[in-house]
Design a protein around this motif. Sequence first.
Motif, PDB file in Angstrom:
ATOM      1  N   ARG A  55       0.832  -1.210   0.000  1.00 43.15           N
ATOM      2  CA  ARG A  55       0.000   0.000   0.000  1.00 43.15           C
ATOM      3  C   ARG A  55       0.865   1.259   0.000  1.00 43.15           C
ATOM      4  N   VAL A  56       1.912   1.259   0.814  1.00 39.32           N
ATOM      5  CA  VAL A  56       2.812   2.417   0.875  1.00 39.32           C
ATOM      6  C   VAL A  56       3.503   2.607  -0.476  1.00 39.32           C
ATOM      7  N   ALA A  57       3.967   1.523  -1.085  1.00 43.35           N
ATOM      8  CA  ALA A  57       4.630   1.617  -2.388  1.00 43.35           C
ATOM      9  C   ALA A  57       3.671   2.171  -3.440  1.00 43.35           C
ATOM     10  N   ASP A  58       2.412   1.709  -3.428  1.00 43.65           N
ATOM     11  CA  ASP A  58       1.415   2.214  -4.378  1.00 43.65           C
ATOM     12  C   ASP A  58       1.131   3.699  -4.151  1.00 43.65           C
ATOM     13  N   LEU A  59       0.951   4.092  -2.900  1.00 45.63           N
ATOM     14  CA  LEU A  59       0.696   5.500  -2.590  1.00 45.63           C
ATOM     15  C   LEU A  59       1.872   6.374  -3.016  1.00 45.63           C
ATOM     16  N   LEU A  60       3.059   5.889  -2.790  1.00 43.90           N
ATOM     17  CA  LEU A  60       4.251   6.646  -3.153  1.00 43.90           C
ATOM     18  C   LEU A  60       4.282   6.905  -4.657  1.00 43.90           C
ATOM     19  N   LYS A  61       3.930   5.907  -5.450  1.00 46.36           N
ATOM     20  CA  LYS A  61       3.886   6.091  -6.905  1.00 46.36           C
ATOM     21  C   LYS A  61       2.879   7.171  -7.286  1.00 46.36           C
ATOM     22  N   VAL A  62       1.711   7.151  -6.641  1.00 49.87           N
ATOM     23  CA  VAL A  62       0.670   8.136  -6.931  1.00 49.87           C
ATOM     24  C   VAL A  62       1.156   9.540  -6.587  1.00 49.87           C
ATOM     25  N   GLY A  85       2.209  13.215  -8.910  1.00 56.28           N
ATOM     26  CA  GLY A  85       1.568  14.519  -8.728  1.00 56.28           C
ATOM     27  C   GLY A  85       2.576  15.602  -8.403  1.00 56.28           C
ATOM     28  N   ALA A  86       2.097  16.826  -8.448  1.00 55.65           N
ATOM     29  CA  ALA A  86       2.951  17.967  -8.115  1.00 55.65           C
ATOM     30  C   ALA A  86       2.660  18.425  -6.693  1.00 55.65           C
ATOM     31  N   ASP A  87       3.605  19.106  -6.082  1.00 55.15           N
ATOM     32  CA  ASP A  87       3.440  19.686  -4.748  1.00 55.15           C
ATOM     33  C   ASP A  87       3.088  18.649  -3.685  1.00 55.15           C
ATOM     34  N   GLN A  88       3.725  17.505  -3.723  1.00 49.71           N
ATOM     35  CA  GLN A  88       3.446  16.435  -2.764  1.00 49.71           C
ATOM     36  C   GLN A  88       4.698  16.067  -1.960  1.00 49.71           C
ATOM     37  N   GLU A  89       5.628  16.997  -1.806  1.00 51.57           N
ATOM     38  CA  GLU A  89       6.910  16.691  -1.195  1.00 51.57           C
ATOM     39  C   GLU A  89       6.793  16.110   0.215  1.00 51.57           C
ATOM     40  N   ALA A  90       5.924  16.693   1.034  1.00 51.35           N
ATOM     41  CA  ALA A  90       5.787  16.230   2.424  1.00 51.35           C
ATOM     42  C   ALA A  90       5.252  14.802   2.460  1.00 51.35           C
ATOM     43  N   GLU A  91       4.255  14.516   1.622  1.00 54.24           N
ATOM     44  CA  GLU A  91       3.684  13.174   1.579  1.00 54.24           C
ATOM     45  C   GLU A  91       4.700  12.165   1.062  1.00 54.24           C
ATOM     46  N   ILE A  92       5.442  12.565   0.026  1.00 58.76           N
ATOM     47  CA  ILE A  92       6.462  11.681  -0.537  1.00 58.76           C
ATOM     48  C   ILE A  92       7.528  11.373   0.504  1.00 58.76           C
ATOM     49  N   GLU A  93       7.976  12.386   1.219  1.00 61.55           N
ATOM     50  CA  GLU A  93       9.002  12.180   2.245  1.00 61.55           C
ATOM     51  C   GLU A  93       8.507  11.218   3.322  1.00 61.55           C
ATOM     52  N   TRP A  94       7.264  11.421   3.780  1.00 60.06           N
ATOM     53  CA  TRP A  94       6.713  10.547   4.820  1.00 60.06           C
ATOM     54  C   TRP A  94       6.597   9.113   4.309  1.00 60.06           C
ATOM     55  N   LEU A  95       6.095   8.954   3.081  1.00 61.06           N
ATOM     56  CA  LEU A  95       5.933   7.616   2.516  1.00 61.06           C
ATOM     57  C   LEU A  95       7.281   6.928   2.289  1.00 61.06           C
ATOM     58  N   GLU A  96       8.283   7.675   1.861  1.00 68.26           N
ATOM     59  CA  GLU A  96       9.616   7.091   1.689  1.00 68.26           C
ATOM     60  C   GLU A  96      10.179   6.610   3.021  1.00 68.26           C
ATOM     61  N   LYS A  97       9.973   7.399   4.079  1.00 65.66           N
ATOM     62  CA  LYS A  97      10.437   6.985   5.410  1.00 65.66           C
ATOM     63  C   LYS A  97       9.672   5.756   5.893  1.00 65.66           C
ATOM     64  N   ARG A  98       8.351   5.739   5.658  1.00 67.47           N
ATOM     65  CA  ARG A  98       7.535   4.593   6.073  1.00 67.47           C
ATOM     66  C   ARG A  98       7.943   3.346   5.300  1.00 67.47           C
ATOM     67  N   ARG A  99       8.180   3.484   3.997  1.00 68.33           N
ATOM     68  CA  ARG A  99       8.617   2.351   3.187  1.00 68.33           C
ATOM     69  C   ARG A  99       9.958   1.817   3.695  1.00 68.33           C
ATOM     70  N   ALA A 100      10.886   2.705   4.003  1.00 66.56           N
ATOM     71  CA  ALA A 100      12.198   2.279   4.508  1.00 66.56           C
ATOM     72  C   ALA A 100      12.064   1.539   5.837  1.00 66.56           C
ATOM     73  N   ALA A 101      11.193   2.028   6.714  1.00 67.14           N
ATOM     74  CA  ALA A 101      10.983   1.361   8.005  1.00 67.14           C
ATOM     75  C   ALA A 101      10.373  -0.021   7.799  1.00 67.14           C
TER      76      ALA A 101
END
Length: 85
Positions: A43-50, A54-70
Amino acid sequence: METNEIIECIRPLLARFSEDEEVVRRLVTTDGTFDALCHQYGRVADLLKVYQAGADQEAEIEWLEKRRAALEEELLTRVEGYQPR
């Protein structure tokens, strides 16, 4: 769990860590926590792709990348610590 469902569940994880496919397949069918982590990872990987599309999603991307790494770290810890019975 059916074979196709297992494949879909672990596909994102195997794309990242294909060398441990046999252990991942075994764990997803025998360890409920591992299975749940795989579903979360997908789910995290799919959300990250979405969000990356998109544009202007830096905060969400950063959070999802950290969650994926964890999740990757926790999943790999389980894979590397797996002891066949």
